[in-house]
Scaffold this motif. Sequence first.
Motif, short mmCIF file in Angstrom:
data_model
loop_
_atom_site.label_atom_id
_atom_site.label_comp_id
_atom_site.label_asym_id
_atom_site.label_seq_id
_atom_site.Cartn_x
_atom_site.Cartn_y
_atom_site.Cartn_z
N UNK A 1 0.82 -1.20 0.00
CA UNK A 1 0.00 0.00 0.00
C UNK A 1 0.85 1.25 0.00
N UNK A 2 1.87 1.30 0.86
CA UNK A 2 2.74 2.47 0.94
C UNK A 2 3.49 2.67 -0.37
N UNK A 3 4.04 1.60 -0.91
CA UNK A 3 4.79 1.71 -2.16
C UNK A 3 3.87 2.17 -3.30
N UNK A 4 2.64 1.70 -3.33
CA UNK A 4 1.72 2.11 -4.38
C UNK A 4 1.42 3.59 -4.30
N UNK A 5 1.17 4.09 -3.09
CA UNK A 5 0.87 5.52 -2.94
C UNK A 5 2.08 6.38 -3.29
N UNK A 6 3.28 5.94 -2.92
CA UNK A 6 4.48 6.69 -3.28
C UNK A 6 4.70 6.68 -4.79
N UNK A 7 4.46 5.56 -5.44
CA UNK A 7 4.58 5.51 -6.89
C UNK A 7 3.53 6.39 -7.57
N UNK A 8 2.33 6.44 -6.99
CA UNK A 8 1.30 7.32 -7.52
C UNK A 8 1.76 8.77 -7.47
N UNK A 9 2.36 9.16 -6.33
CA UNK A 9 2.88 10.52 -6.21
C UNK A 9 4.01 10.78 -7.20
N UNK A 10 4.88 9.79 -7.41
CA UNK A 10 5.97 9.95 -8.36
C UNK A 10 5.43 10.12 -9.78
N UNK B 1 1.30 12.55 -20.28
CA UNK B 1 0.52 12.88 -19.08
C UNK B 1 -0.71 11.99 -18.97
N UNK B 2 -1.34 11.70 -20.10
CA UNK B 2 -2.50 10.81 -20.08
C UNK B 2 -2.11 9.42 -19.56
N UNK B 3 -1.01 8.89 -20.09
CA UNK B 3 -0.57 7.57 -19.65
C UNK B 3 -0.19 7.57 -18.18
N UNK B 4 0.51 8.60 -17.74
CA UNK B 4 0.91 8.67 -16.33
C UNK B 4 -0.31 8.86 -15.44
N UNK B 5 -1.32 9.58 -15.91
CA UNK B 5 -2.55 9.71 -15.14
C UNK B 5 -3.25 8.38 -14.98
N UNK B 6 -3.26 7.58 -16.04
CA UNK B 6 -3.87 6.25 -15.97
C UNK B 6 -3.13 5.37 -14.95
N UNK B 7 -1.79 5.38 -15.02
CA UNK B 7 -1.00 4.56 -14.10
C UNK B 7 -1.16 5.05 -12.66
N UNK B 8 -1.18 6.38 -12.48
CA UNK B 8 -1.31 6.93 -11.13
C UNK B 8 -2.64 6.54 -10.50
N UNK B 9 -3.71 6.56 -11.27
CA UNK B 9 -5.02 6.19 -10.72
C UNK B 9 -5.03 4.71 -10.34
N UNK B 10 -4.45 3.85 -11.18
CA UNK B 10 -4.38 2.44 -10.84
C UNK B 10 -3.57 2.20 -9.57
N UNK B 11 -2.48 2.93 -9.42
CA UNK B 11 -1.66 2.79 -8.22
C UNK B 11 -2.40 3.29 -6.99
N UNK C 1 -14.42 4.72 -6.33
CA UNK C 1 -15.25 5.86 -5.98
C UNK C 1 -14.40 7.02 -5.44
N UNK C 2 -13.38 6.71 -4.68
CA UNK C 2 -12.47 7.76 -4.21
C UNK C 2 -11.73 8.39 -5.38
N UNK C 3 -11.28 7.55 -6.32
CA UNK C 3 -10.62 8.08 -7.52
C UNK C 3 -11.58 8.95 -8.32
#
Length: 553
Positions: free
Chosen positions: A124-133, A147-157, A183-185
């Motif tokens: 969980x922690x690693x996923x949230x940090x990768x989302x921020x990255x 940016x579109x691709x990174x937004x997709x990956x960030x939401x999945x993370x 729902x949070x996303x």
Amino acid sequence: MSHINSQRADALATLIDDATRAGLLPSGAARPVQDVRPWPLVLMTALGAWLAAIPLVLALGAGLESVVRHGPGAYVVAAIVLVVAVLLIRTRGVALFVEQLAVPCLLVGGSLLGYALFRDYATQTASLLMCLACLLTAAALPRDWLRVLLGLVACGLLGLGIIDSTRDWIFENDPTQLYSAWMLALAFWLGAHWLQKQAFNDGRGASIAAFLESLSTGWVLAILLGLVFWSGMTFMLGGALGGGIVGDVAREATRHQAVAWYAQVLNGVSLVLATAAAAWAGWRWPALRQLPAIGVALVLIVLAWFMPALGPVLLILAYCLTSGRSRVAVAAALAAAWILGSFYYQLAWPLASKAALLAMAGALLCALSWLATRGAVLHLVESKPAGVVLEHRAARLGVLGGLLLVLLVANGGIWQKEQLIAKGQAIFVALEPVDPRSLMQGDYMRLNFVNLGVLSTLASVDRAPGRPLVVAMRDARGVAELLRPYTQEALAPGEFLLELTPKDGNWVLVSDAWFFKEGEAARWEKARYGEFRVLPDGRALLVGMRGPELEKL
């Protein structure tokens, strides 16, 4: 053509100057430089850069393996690769090959950072940090598609960071957690658009607004994909994919989500979101405040109660349609169609009940469509010439004829099955496990009948035209033994024919699966025989399962 382009450039320059003097654009604003490089050249250069990056990455990995495997070395190398990749993408005037080489480097740096984070921290922690990255990297990049691709990956993370990391996040997690994550996303996505409109809806905030637009596009695509995954397999897709590795992976990855269908809280959330979607569309488009549109909205709201993934998708669809985001709206419409199709596999409902609900919804939509054409009643359609009226009447008759044809074919198939059940001879065929470890596979039972494997192989090798037939003989109890493929020979007394059915490149006896409601596995795991009805020409229908003593289950 060049004269027209010159006039457009002059008009745009004048518009920019006027907007700058009015304060709508910052001082020094200029027309963005257009990329005039031919796309085939860019594509071929990108392909060459990716091919060149493969041995480069392998050599880098081999040389720095000891550095990145343990300790902080992985973070240092990942940071260097990411910074260099971002600088190369941001720098103007670099060679096209070097620019395209930065994209695989960006992927390598992100992958290395993810390896280090998931190695040193909880999931969980690693996923949230990768989302921020991913968000920080997207903010530093000038390319919208990245940016579109990174937004997709960030939401999945983000979704991966919300759910419980101590269990299998695909198969064993409580699907309610997955739903809550999406729902949070979705709340973040709506908040970003509100912020974009309220705080950056002027010239000075244009760059931030553009960043939020690209990032949110990828973000919402991830939400749509997540809800599609969560809702499960859609109608007929399993049969279309077949029994290969793609079909097996798709079925395994989606069938575990069906538990979430029955959570009443999720149904309520879906209902509220679908209602909000209808209210938003009616507020933004006053023309929809008519009886047909309201009726369509009510039908979708009712369906959203039974399909928790449908409500949020309808909200995304309504928002994107009313804000001019047509491409995302198309993706949302496709997701909604998928979710409606997945209702077919809601095993807590009898098939007749599901069919009745969808049939009533379809009939109501047809009635509303008919009402929408009655301009004299609803004032939605102006009077048209007689020729146009005749064309519309012909179109309506064509639609009605097609509907009647569909009903005729469907009911004809039902009548044939009923006749087979009523007139067919009852026989039983012994089962043998498909997998020695287990006969049960989720909410269905894989079927394999004794001696069928060898006969199916012989039928596949023979490849005779039409469906193959096998010869069988029943004993005094009605238990049939499959003997041999039928080769037009005369049958011995007591022998009869059974027709095989094609499935995934093999031949099966009517079906290779027996579906049942969720929670009834204990009832059907006692099955030892399949119960069939067979006609003299070999046509058969699987009608039930029997226990070791041929007792009904």
